[in-house]
Design a protein around this motif. Structure first.
Motif, short mmCIF file in Angstrom:
data_model
loop_
_atom_site.label_atom_id
_atom_site.label_comp_id
_atom_site.label_asym_id
_atom_site.label_seq_id
_atom_site.Cartn_x
_atom_site.Cartn_y
_atom_site.Cartn_z
N ILE A 229 44.60 16.60 19.34
CA ILE A 229 46.01 16.78 19.69
C ILE A 229 46.36 18.26 19.72
O ILE A 229 47.05 18.73 20.63
N THR A 230 45.87 19.01 18.74
CA THR A 230 46.16 20.44 18.68
C THR A 230 45.61 21.15 19.90
O THR A 230 46.28 21.99 20.51
N ARG A 231 44.38 20.83 20.26
CA ARG A 231 43.75 21.48 21.40
C ARG A 231 44.41 21.07 22.70
O ARG A 231 44.56 21.88 23.61
N ARG A 232 44.82 19.80 22.79
CA ARG A 232 45.48 19.34 24.01
C ARG A 232 46.83 20.03 24.17
O ARG A 232 47.28 20.34 25.26
N ALA A 233 47.51 20.28 23.04
CA ALA A 233 48.82 20.93 23.08
C ALA A 233 48.73 22.32 23.69
O ALA A 233 49.69 22.83 24.27
N ALA A 234 47.55 22.95 23.55
CA ALA A 234 47.37 24.29 24.08
C ALA A 234 47.01 24.29 25.55
O ALA A 234 46.98 25.35 26.19
N MET A 235 46.75 23.11 26.11
CA MET A 235 46.38 23.02 27.51
C MET A 235 47.59 23.16 28.41
O MET A 235 48.74 23.05 27.97
N ARG A 236 47.35 23.39 29.68
CA ARG A 236 48.41 23.46 30.66
C ARG A 236 49.22 22.17 30.65
O ARG A 236 48.66 21.06 30.70
N LEU A 237 50.52 22.28 30.52
CA LEU A 237 51.43 21.13 30.51
C LEU A 237 51.12 20.14 29.39
O LEU A 237 51.44 18.95 29.49
N GLY A 238 50.49 20.62 28.33
CA GLY A 238 50.20 19.75 27.20
C GLY A 238 49.22 18.64 27.54
O GLY A 238 49.18 17.61 26.86
N GLY A 239 48.41 18.84 28.58
CA GLY A 239 47.44 17.83 28.98
C GLY A 239 48.00 16.77 29.90
O GLY A 239 47.40 15.72 30.08
N LEU A 240 49.17 17.04 30.49
CA LEU A 240 49.76 16.08 31.42
C LEU A 240 48.85 15.90 32.64
O LEU A 240 48.40 16.88 33.24
N ARG A 241 48.57 14.66 33.00
CA ARG A 241 47.82 14.39 34.22
C ARG A 241 48.78 14.46 35.40
O ARG A 241 49.80 13.77 35.43
N VAL A 242 48.48 15.29 36.39
CA VAL A 242 49.34 15.47 37.55
C VAL A 242 48.59 15.03 38.80
O VAL A 242 47.51 15.55 39.09
N ILE A 243 49.18 14.08 39.53
CA ILE A 243 48.57 13.55 40.76
C ILE A 243 49.56 13.73 41.89
O ILE A 243 50.71 13.31 41.79
N THR A 244 49.13 14.35 42.98
CA THR A 244 49.94 14.46 44.19
C THR A 244 49.19 13.77 45.32
O THR A 244 47.97 13.85 45.41
N SER A 245 49.94 13.10 46.19
CA SER A 245 49.30 12.40 47.30
C SER A 245 49.85 12.87 48.63
O SER A 245 50.89 13.52 48.70
N GLY A 246 49.13 12.49 49.69
CA GLY A 246 49.60 12.76 51.04
C GLY A 246 50.66 11.74 51.43
O GLY A 246 51.49 11.34 50.61
N GLY A 247 50.63 11.28 52.68
CA GLY A 247 51.64 10.36 53.19
C GLY A 247 51.56 8.97 52.60
O GLY A 247 50.87 8.72 51.61
N VAL A 248 52.26 8.03 53.24
CA VAL A 248 52.46 6.68 52.69
C VAL A 248 51.14 6.00 52.32
O VAL A 248 50.96 5.52 51.19
N ALA A 249 50.20 5.93 53.26
CA ALA A 249 48.93 5.25 52.99
C ALA A 249 48.13 5.97 51.91
O ALA A 249 47.48 5.33 51.08
N ALA A 250 48.22 7.30 51.90
CA ALA A 250 47.53 8.07 50.85
C ALA A 250 48.16 7.77 49.49
O ALA A 250 47.48 7.81 48.46
N GLY A 251 49.46 7.47 49.48
CA GLY A 251 50.12 7.08 48.24
C GLY A 251 49.57 5.79 47.67
O GLY A 251 49.49 5.61 46.46
N LEU A 252 49.17 4.87 48.56
CA LEU A 252 48.52 3.64 48.11
C LEU A 252 47.20 3.97 47.42
O LEU A 252 46.87 3.40 46.38
N ASP A 253 46.46 4.90 48.01
CA ASP A 253 45.18 5.30 47.42
C ASP A 253 45.38 5.92 46.05
O ASP A 253 44.63 5.66 45.11
N ALA A 254 46.41 6.77 45.92
CA ALA A 254 46.69 7.40 44.63
C ALA A 254 47.09 6.37 43.59
O ALA A 254 46.71 6.47 42.42
N ALA A 255 47.86 5.37 44.01
CA ALA A 255 48.26 4.31 43.07
C ALA A 255 47.05 3.50 42.62
O ALA A 255 46.95 3.12 41.45
N LEU A 256 46.13 3.24 43.53
CA LEU A 256 44.90 2.53 43.16
C LEU A 256 44.08 3.37 42.19
O LEU A 256 43.48 2.83 41.24
N TYR A 257 44.04 4.66 42.41
CA TYR A 257 43.34 5.54 41.47
C TYR A 257 43.97 5.44 40.09
O TYR A 257 43.28 5.38 39.07
N LEU A 258 45.30 5.43 40.05
CA LEU A 258 46.00 5.33 38.77
C LEU A 258 45.62 4.04 38.05
O LEU A 258 45.39 4.04 36.84
#
Length: 290
Positions: A229-258
């Motif tokens: 926890i201590t080491r994660r707190a020092a990471m960028r954004l506290g270790g938050l996983r950030v996912i960005t997708s392309g358009g609508v169909a790519a959003g489906l792919d990102a959701a499947l990845y999630l």
């Protein structure tokens, strides 16, 4: 509602969709359909993996296509209940007005990321669909990360990312143009492999193999856990996983990845099969795509 320290065991993963006025209906409906179809046991309809909540400024919000959607909570209430959500989903639509006015969902995005910094013990994910990534860029969330958006908005996205870096005196964003989605902070270099709740192995079985031990008494009380926890707190954004997708169909792919990373890859493949959508994998930065 009682505070939940992690989304493990039999509890569904709590997802918050934040909808702005004139949001993109398909950006919202596609990922929502995927998450609603995910079951930890495909033979048990009651084993829903995700519990989705819709937040908007008003009780009803209208999409850019003219469809009215009822919100379950207000954005004000979403701010007050930030600790409850494992995933925040930001969709596209009406980006010019929101960026100009600095209106919601920009403050909620920032608050969610800040909350991860103050509470790094819990695994959280921020997912943007299509031009929703413009909001993440404006909020300064993408500094030093890799990200993508809809191809038609790539130039605008690059400008917003660059302006945010200059404004906040932060690192620039690596804009990825040829990927369906881009994942940051998937695999954390914390502790040994057997002790790291963020490392998934194909030999793991059952619900959420990447985090199955996070809620156990022995894991919470261990020195290794406190160190993680201590080491994660020092990471960028506290270790938050950030996912960005392309358009609508790519959003489906990102959701499947999630689904694959928070539940199980076989579950994601089953949802893909039922929906007759071919899951095209994206890019994982500083991690392993499993």
């Amino acid at each position: 509602m009682a505070h939940k320290t992690s989304a493990v065991g039999d509890e569904p993963i709590d997802v918050l969709f934040v909808l702005q006025d004139k949001f993109s209906l398909t950006d919202f409906a596609g990922p929502l359909e995927i998450l609603n179809r995910a079951r930890t046991n495909k033979d048990d309809e009651n084993s829903q993996a995700f519990e989705c909540t819709i937040a908007a400024a008003e009780p009803k919000v209208i999409s850019e296509q003219g469809v009215v959607v009822g919100a379950q909570i207000t954005i004000k209430e979403a701010h007050e209940r930030l600790e409850e959500w494992d995933v925040l989903v930001v969709v596209g639509g009406n980006s010019d007005a929101i960026l100009k006015q600095k209106s919601e969902p920009l403050p909620l995005i920032s608050a969610f990321a800040e909350h991860q910094k103050t509470d790094p013990a819990r695994e959280r994910t921020l997912l943007s669909i299509c031009t929703g990534s413009l909001f993440l860029a404006e909020a300064g969330i993408l500094a030093g990360l890799s990200a993508t958006t809809h191809p038609d908005y790539m130039t605008k996205f690059e400008i917003i990312c660059s302006n945010a870096a200059q404004r906040d005196l932060t690192e620039r964003t690596d804009v990825v143009e040829d990927s369906r989605y881009v994942v940051n902070n998937l695999r954390f270099d914390i502790g040994d492999e057997d002790e790291n709740p963020y490392i998934r192995r194909k030999s793991d079985a059952g619900r959420r193999p990447s985090a199955a031990r996070k809620g156990s008494a022995s894991w919470v009380s261990s020195n290794a856990r406190r160190e993680s926890i201590t080491r994660r707190a020092a990471m960028r954004l506290g270790g938050l996983r950030v996912i960005t997708s392309g358009g609508v169909a790519a959003g489906l792919d990102a959701a499947l990845y999630l689904v694959s990373i928070l539940v199980d890859e076989d579950v994601a493949n089953e949802v893909s099969r039922v929906m007759q959508h071919e899951w095209i994998k994206g890019t994982v930065v500083d991690g392993l795509d499993v």
